[in-house]
Design an enzyme around this catalytic site. Structure first.
Site, PDB file in Angstrom:
ATOM      1  N   HIS A   1      41.061 -40.358 -94.226  1.00 42.30           N
ATOM      2  CA  HIS A   1      42.027 -41.071 -93.370  1.00 42.30           C
ATOM      3  C   HIS A   1      43.403 -40.518 -93.724  1.00 42.30           C
ATOM      4  O   HIS A   1      44.209 -39.847 -93.006  1.00 42.30           O
ATOM      5  CB  HIS A   1      42.155 -42.379 -93.404  1.00 42.30           C
ATOM      6  CG  HIS A   1      43.032 -43.582 -92.727  1.00 42.30           C
ATOM      7  ND1 HIS A   1      42.993 -43.934 -91.631  1.00 42.30           N
ATOM      8  CD2 HIS A   1      44.342 -43.234 -92.868  1.00 42.30           C
ATOM      9  CE1 HIS A   1      43.955 -44.316 -91.124  1.00 42.30           C
ATOM     10  NE2 HIS A   1      45.007 -44.122 -91.922  1.00 42.30           N
ATOM     11  N   GLU A   2      43.861 -40.525 -95.012  1.00 41.57           N
ATOM     12  CA  GLU A   2      45.131 -40.137 -95.465  1.00 41.57           C
ATOM     13  C   GLU A   2      45.128 -38.580 -95.390  1.00 41.57           C
ATOM     14  O   GLU A   2      46.344 -38.143 -95.232  1.00 41.57           O
ATOM     15  CB  GLU A   2      45.386 -40.757 -97.035  1.00 41.57           C
ATOM     16  CG  GLU A   2      45.344 -41.946 -96.963  1.00 41.57           C
ATOM     17  CD  GLU A   2      46.385 -42.623 -96.125  1.00 41.57           C
ATOM     18  OE1 GLU A   2      47.105 -42.350 -95.547  1.00 41.57           O
ATOM     19  OE2 GLU A   2      46.229 -44.056 -95.857  1.00 41.57           O
TER      20      GLU A   2
ATOM     21  N   HIS B   1      46.326 -37.548 -91.913  1.00 40.40           N
ATOM     22  CA  HIS B   1      47.723 -37.802 -91.906  1.00 40.40           C
ATOM     23  C   HIS B   1      48.383 -36.583 -92.480  1.00 40.40           C
ATOM     24  O   HIS B   1      49.372 -35.898 -92.005  1.00 40.40           O
ATOM     25  CB  HIS B   1      48.306 -38.826 -92.668  1.00 40.40           C
ATOM     26  CG  HIS B   1      48.092 -40.202 -91.871  1.00 40.40           C
ATOM     27  ND1 HIS B   1      48.496 -40.607 -90.728  1.00 40.40           N
ATOM     28  CD2 HIS B   1      47.694 -41.457 -92.745  1.00 40.40           C
ATOM     29  CE1 HIS B   1      48.356 -41.826 -90.597  1.00 40.40           C
ATOM     30  NE2 HIS B   1      47.651 -42.265 -91.647  1.00 40.40           N
TER      31      HIS B   1
ATOM     32  N   HIS C   1      48.182 -33.328 -90.368  1.00 42.69           N
ATOM     33  CA  HIS C   1      49.140 -33.544 -89.100  1.00 42.69           C
ATOM     34  C   HIS C   1      50.613 -33.032 -89.641  1.00 42.69           C
ATOM     35  O   HIS C   1      51.246 -32.333 -88.956  1.00 42.69           O
ATOM     36  CB  HIS C   1      48.966 -34.899 -88.837  1.00 42.69           C
ATOM     37  CG  HIS C   1      49.709 -35.317 -87.500  1.00 42.69           C
ATOM     38  ND1 HIS C   1      49.761 -36.473 -86.753  1.00 42.69           N
ATOM     39  CD2 HIS C   1      50.319 -34.115 -86.566  1.00 42.69           C
ATOM     40  CE1 HIS C   1      50.298 -36.237 -85.629  1.00 42.69           C
ATOM     41  NE2 HIS C   1      50.630 -35.231 -85.409  1.00 42.69           N
TER      42      HIS C   1
END
Length: 601
Positions: free
Chosen positions: A389-390, A393, A396
């Site tokens: 998940h991180e 980020h 991105h």
């Protein structure tokens, strides 16, 4: 004697992030802050003359961009140090100083936007024609013009900006109380050994296959929030009231309208989410019924929510194994994507393990040098999912900074949870792909269902709580611990249904949710997840064309409005369709889980 968390100094360097990539020393950080003072002073001298000429306008915008870039790096440095050990008083002071720097910058430069707004369109057009360098700032100027009706006079903007440091008090105090001051009780673990509860080990205890451990952890953990509920309610009430102040000052009808307008998102997106999820509550209740059946309990309690439905399939995963699993899952996104993930793994972009005083949870923080990830890795499948998940980020932020100038490198919060959840979905789909053992498959399907439950249903429940809490204060009602407890418990009952025993302790859960101090942020998890479901399905089914569109989206930063960026990727959140489609996917996973369970019976 209970096991205690290691001190920060006892954690191996390889498992800590490298803040020296931002500044080699505190002295270098302080030198940059002095330069910020000089830049801001130069910008302040332009008060009253920003629109005197194209040259003056360009100078003002350039000085503002330089100041913001330096403040961003300095703020990141102070916050990363603070979050790695919030008991460290030197780092507390550095964090507090940065809030002062931000407030000073905002108050001393508050004249810029009103002066731009005071100019007529013809003058702005003329300046852009005269100075080609202004073209870089066209998007920023257009955004200023979009929010014209909510911008005050230069004098009033300065006054509002001066409240900034004071307004941070509820969040800052809550963070210190929640992460540093609260001392949680000890419980006995599965082996009868005494262990002190913490933010980092609470969820792993709730995932335990030993129901006694889950119950003890649940009751002990929330006993602390019950004890301090009045204080925390007071802080949250202060947080809501400062948001109401800003909304009224800027001529918004409500705090919700003010919050969503920051990303140029219509409030109907928020309403669509809540209404669509409520219309699909039967699926959530079906999930609760399945969980009760899998666990084989007469009564399903709130402390049974996190434990895997097939406990025997749970296994601990080392951090090295977690990294390899994530790399394999992200392979469909291409070699360049995977190469950046490896770079983050190998160059200390990540702070891995829990230590005394470390901030709870997990997050990614972008910076001018590279992103930083905070984890509290515990070896569970959920920890592996958090890493993926991180890292979403992270990529991105990394791609946005590689493809956009600094002025447009930061993407909006509305799209922030898309890339992270695409990674989570790719991870679970990869694990399920060749898994035919019913027990292991059901364990993985449980994780998939948990992702939906936790990110779509739970975050929408939070969104309802937040909307109603703000509305209560806007109506003049009291926002004390009793009112918050009652509101939260009612929502839990609505979302979990009649097959769940609503234990009294759960009414205090609102008090441990730090995201409530980022107003109207949580709904973006649910809209982001719904978007990510569509994107990850496209990546796996369509292949390269979908990957190409997705990477273009990841590279857009803040160069376009968020709904337009998502439309470029292939998803339109102005309609309820993406949320509906995501919950249809949730139903298909439920079908798979029920069919898999039948094979075990």
């Amino acid at each position: 004697m209970a096991r205690e968390l290691p001190k920060r100094s006892e954690v191996k360097e390889e498992y800590t992030w490298d803040v020296s990539a931002m500044y080699a020393s505190k002295a270098a950080w302080e030198a940059d802050l002095k330069e910020v003072v000089t830049i801001v002073s130069d910008l302040a001298k332009l008060e009253g003359s920003v629109m005197a000429s194209a040259e003056k306008l360009l100078t003002a915008l350039e000085l503002g961009a330089r100041a913001e870039q330096k403040i961003d790096l300095a703020f990141n440095y102070a916050e990363r140090l603070f979050d790695q050990d919030q008991k460290n008083t030197e780092h507390q002071a550095m964090s507090q100083k940065m809030y002062g720097v931000v407030t000073d910058y905002q108050s001393r430069t508050a004249f810029v936007v009103p002066e731009i707004l005071a100019a007529d369109k013809a003058t702005l057009a003329q300046y852009f024609a005269e100075k080609k360098e202004l073209e870089l700032y066209r998007g920023l100027v257009d955004e200023i013009l979009r929010t014209k009706e909510h911008v005050l006079s230069a004098e009033m903007e300065k006054l509002v900006a001066m409240t900034g440091e004071m307004a941070q008090t509820p969040e800052q105090v809550y963070s210190i109380i929640n992460n540093a001051d609260l001392i949680y009780p000890e419980i006995e673990d599965e082996n009868g050994e005494k262990v002190r509860l913490s933010h980092g080990n609470f969820v792993p205890f709730e995932e335990s296959g030993d129901r006694r451990v889950r119950k003890d952890a649940f009751e002990a953990f929330y006993s602390i929030y019950k004890q301090f509920a009045g204080t925390i309610a007071g802080l949250y009430n202060g947080q809501v009231k400062q948001q109401i102040f800003y909304a009224k000052a800027r001529n918004y009808a409500s705090t919700l309208e003010a919050a969503v307008d920051a990303n140029n998102v219509p409030s109907k997106v928020y309403r669509n989410l809540v209404e669509t999820v409520n219309a699909n509550m039967d699926k959530m209740h079906r999930y609760v019924k399945l969980r009760k059946k899998c666990l084989g309990v007469d009564e399903l309690h709130m402390y049974d929510v996190y434990t895997p439905m097939i406990a025997d399939a749970a296994k601990k995963v080392s951090y090295d194994e977690a990294k390899e699993t994530v790399l394999k899952a992200l392979a469909p996104l291409g070699e360049d994507y995977v190469a950046t993930v490896k770079e983050g793994f190998e160059n200390r972009w990540i702070d891995v393990y829990e230590n005394a005083g470390k901030r709870s949870g997990g997050y990614m923080a972008g910076s001018l040098v590279h992103p930083y990830i905070l984890l509290n890795f515990s070896g569970t499948l959920d920890s592996v999912s958090t890493l993926a998940h991180e890292m979403g980020h992270t990529i991105h932020s990394w791609r946005s900074r590689q493809h956009q100038p600094p002025q447009y490198a930061d993407y909006t919060l509305f799209v922030a949870e898309v890339a992270s959840t695409v990674n989570e979905n790719l991870l679970i789909e990869q694990l399920l792909q060749n898994e035919n053992d019913p027990q292991t498959r059901l364990y993985l399907l449980n994780q998939y269902l948990e992702n939906f439950k936790g990110t779509v249903y739970r975050q929408t429940m939070f969104a309802e709580f937040e909307r109603e809490a703000h509305a209560m204060v806007e109506r003049g009602e009291a926002l004390n611990a009793a009112a918050l407890n009652e509101l939260y418990k009612r929502l839990v009952m609505d979302y979990f249904g009649e097959d769940m025993v609503i234990d009294d302790e759960i009414q205090y859960e609102w008090a441990r949710i730090p995201h409530f101090y980022r107003p109207f942020y949580v709904y973006k998890y649910a809209t982001g997840y719904s978007t990510a479901v569509a994107l990850s399905e496209g990546i796996l089914k369509e292949g390269e064309p979908a990957v190409k569109r997705y990477k273009e989206f990841l590279s857009m930063g803040g160069s376009a409005y968020p709904l337009d960026e998502l439309r470029h990727a292939g998803v339109d959140l102005a309609t309820p369709a993406p949320v509906d489609a995501a919950l249809e996917k949730f139903e298909r996973i439920l079908d798979d889980a029920e069919a898999t369970l039948a094979k075990l019976q």
